[in-house]
Structures are given as structure tokens and as C-alpha cells.
Design an enzyme around this catalytic site. Structure first.
Site, PDB file in Angstrom:
ATOM      1  N   TYR A 103       0.834  -1.196   0.000  1.00 14.04           N
ATOM      2  CA  TYR A 103       0.000   0.000   0.000  1.00 14.04           C
ATOM      3  C   TYR A 103       0.870   1.247   0.000  1.00 14.04           C
ATOM      4  O   TYR A 103       0.571   2.220  -0.685  1.00 14.04           O
ATOM      5  CB  TYR A 103      -0.948   0.013   1.210  1.00 14.04           C
ATOM      6  CG  TYR A 103      -2.057  -1.013   1.105  1.00 14.04           C
ATOM      7  CD1 TYR A 103      -3.152  -0.803   0.277  1.00 14.04           C
ATOM      8  CD2 TYR A 103      -2.002  -2.192   1.842  1.00 14.04           C
ATOM      9  CE1 TYR A 103      -4.161  -1.742   0.175  1.00 14.04           C
ATOM     10  CE2 TYR A 103      -3.010  -3.136   1.752  1.00 14.04           C
ATOM     11  CZ  TYR A 103      -4.088  -2.907   0.916  1.00 14.04           C
ATOM     12  OH  TYR A 103      -5.081  -3.843   0.815  1.00 14.04           O
ATOM     13  N   ARG A 117      -3.701   5.574   3.248  1.00 10.79           N
ATOM     14  CA  ARG A 117      -5.128   5.239   3.424  1.00 10.79           C
ATOM     15  C   ARG A 117      -5.917   5.486   2.142  1.00 10.79           C
ATOM     16  O   ARG A 117      -6.837   4.748   1.814  1.00 10.79           O
ATOM     17  CB  ARG A 117      -5.726   6.030   4.585  1.00 10.79           C
ATOM     18  CG  ARG A 117      -5.242   5.513   5.913  1.00 10.79           C
ATOM     19  CD  ARG A 117      -5.953   6.154   7.055  1.00 10.79           C
ATOM     20  NE  ARG A 117      -5.373   5.645   8.287  1.00 10.79           N
ATOM     21  CZ  ARG A 117      -5.790   5.945   9.474  1.00 10.79           C
ATOM     22  NH1 ARG A 117      -6.802   6.776   9.633  1.00 10.79           N
ATOM     23  NH2 ARG A 117      -5.219   5.436  10.536  1.00 10.79           N
ATOM     24  N   CYS A 134      -6.466  -4.789  -7.972  1.00 11.20           N
ATOM     25  CA  CYS A 134      -6.280  -4.422  -6.572  1.00 11.20           C
ATOM     26  C   CYS A 134      -5.745  -5.593  -5.749  1.00 11.20           C
ATOM     27  O   CYS A 134      -5.166  -5.382  -4.682  1.00 11.20           O
ATOM     28  CB  CYS A 134      -7.565  -3.868  -5.978  1.00 11.20           C
ATOM     29  SG  CYS A 134      -8.998  -4.937  -6.164  1.00 11.20           S
TER      30      CYS A 134
END
Length: 164
Positions: A103, A117, A134
């Protein structure tokens, strides 16, 4: 009118919702078309009925058969009001099979290193699973994190992409 089709895969049913132009508006490991349509931006929603997904279906079959780049050329229609989300989805399409990113790395690739985030949100709100991959985004420690369609699906996809 949009068409939907459900394909049998080694990890369960995979449904695609395709526009008249052959672009994917929604996709996921489910048979629930109504659920998929909730992921589509309201500006892209149209009536949907069963139909032939055409080359989209053939690309999924080829991908599952080992041609991991077969889905790369499939067009998608994703819409969001946020510039970062749009950029993140474009970047996500460039993450190669067998080369997952964290991430944190995904946020950096998307041009906002502190937006970890936001990167996670881009994954969670992705309406076209598999085509905008994803599943190729992992936690910093290398663990799977979340996946709308189940961690067993994410794990299978990553394993499929790592051995082919």
C-alpha cells in the site's frame, strides 16, 4: 444497455458487466449483479441484462489459462469525483502480474506517498476487480490485507500469477 455474464473459474463464479463498447464497468467474484452495480459510479449505471461478454470473457479465460497479460488490453470504465482515486486506478492497472506492491509503494506510485489510506481506499472501492488488479496490493509486512471477494480469492490470484 449493459450486459452481464458469469464465468466459472477455479475460485468460483466471476461476473462481468460490460458496456455496448466492450468496456468493463463492474467485475467481481460473485453472481450478484445487483451487488456489482452498487460499485459502479451513478453516472455509469444503466439497465443491465444477461448477454455475451465478447472479448472480455475470452480475455478472462486466457488469463485463467496462464496468459497473465490477456486482461491488460481490456478497457474499463471507472469514474470517481476525486483526482487521486482516478490516478490511483490508472496506476493500479500498471502493476504487473507476479510483482505485487505494498500500500505504501502504491501510494508512492500514485504520486502521493503519504496517502496510504487513500491507496487502500482505491483498492476497496475498485469496481472492476481483476482488470484493475487491486489484488496485487499488499500490506507493508507482505500479508494480504483485505479483498472484497475474500482473502482465499486474493491468495489464489497471487499464487496463479507467481507461478505462470
Amino acid at each position: 444497455m449493459l450486459v452481464h455474464s458469469t464465468l466459472d473459474t477455479p475460485i468460483g463464479p466471476f461476473t462481468v458487466v460490460v458496456s455496448r463498447t466492450g468496456t468493463v464497468r463492474a467485475a467481481g467474484f460473485t453472481t450478484d449483479v445487483a451487488e456489482l452495480m452498487t460499485l459502479v459510479h451513478p453516472a455509469l449505471r444503466e439497465p443491465v441484462g444477461p448477454g455475451d461478454p465478447g472479448e472480455v470473457g475470452a480475455a478472462v479465460v486466457a488469463y485463467l489459462g496462464g496468459d497473465l497479460t490477456a486482461i491488460d488490453a481490456v478497457g474499463v470504465e471507472q469514474h470517481t469525483a476525486g483526482a487521486f482515486m482516478a490516478q490511483a486506478w490508472r496506476v493500479m492497472r500498471g502493476i504487473k502480474p507476479g510483482a505485487p506492491v505494498t500500500y505504501t509503494g502504491f501510494a508512492e506510485l500514485s504520486g502521493r506517498p503519504a496517502a496510504i489510506r487513500g491507496a487502500a481506499s482505491a483498492c476497496a472501492r475498485n469496481p472492476v476487480a481483476l482488470f484493475t488488479p487491486c489484488h496485487r496490493v499488499l500490506r507493508t509486512d507482505g500479508s494480504l490485507g483485505g479483498y472484497r471477494w475474500g482473502l482465499h480469492v486474493k491468495e489464489w490470484l497471487l499464487k496463479h500469477e507467481s507461478v505462470s
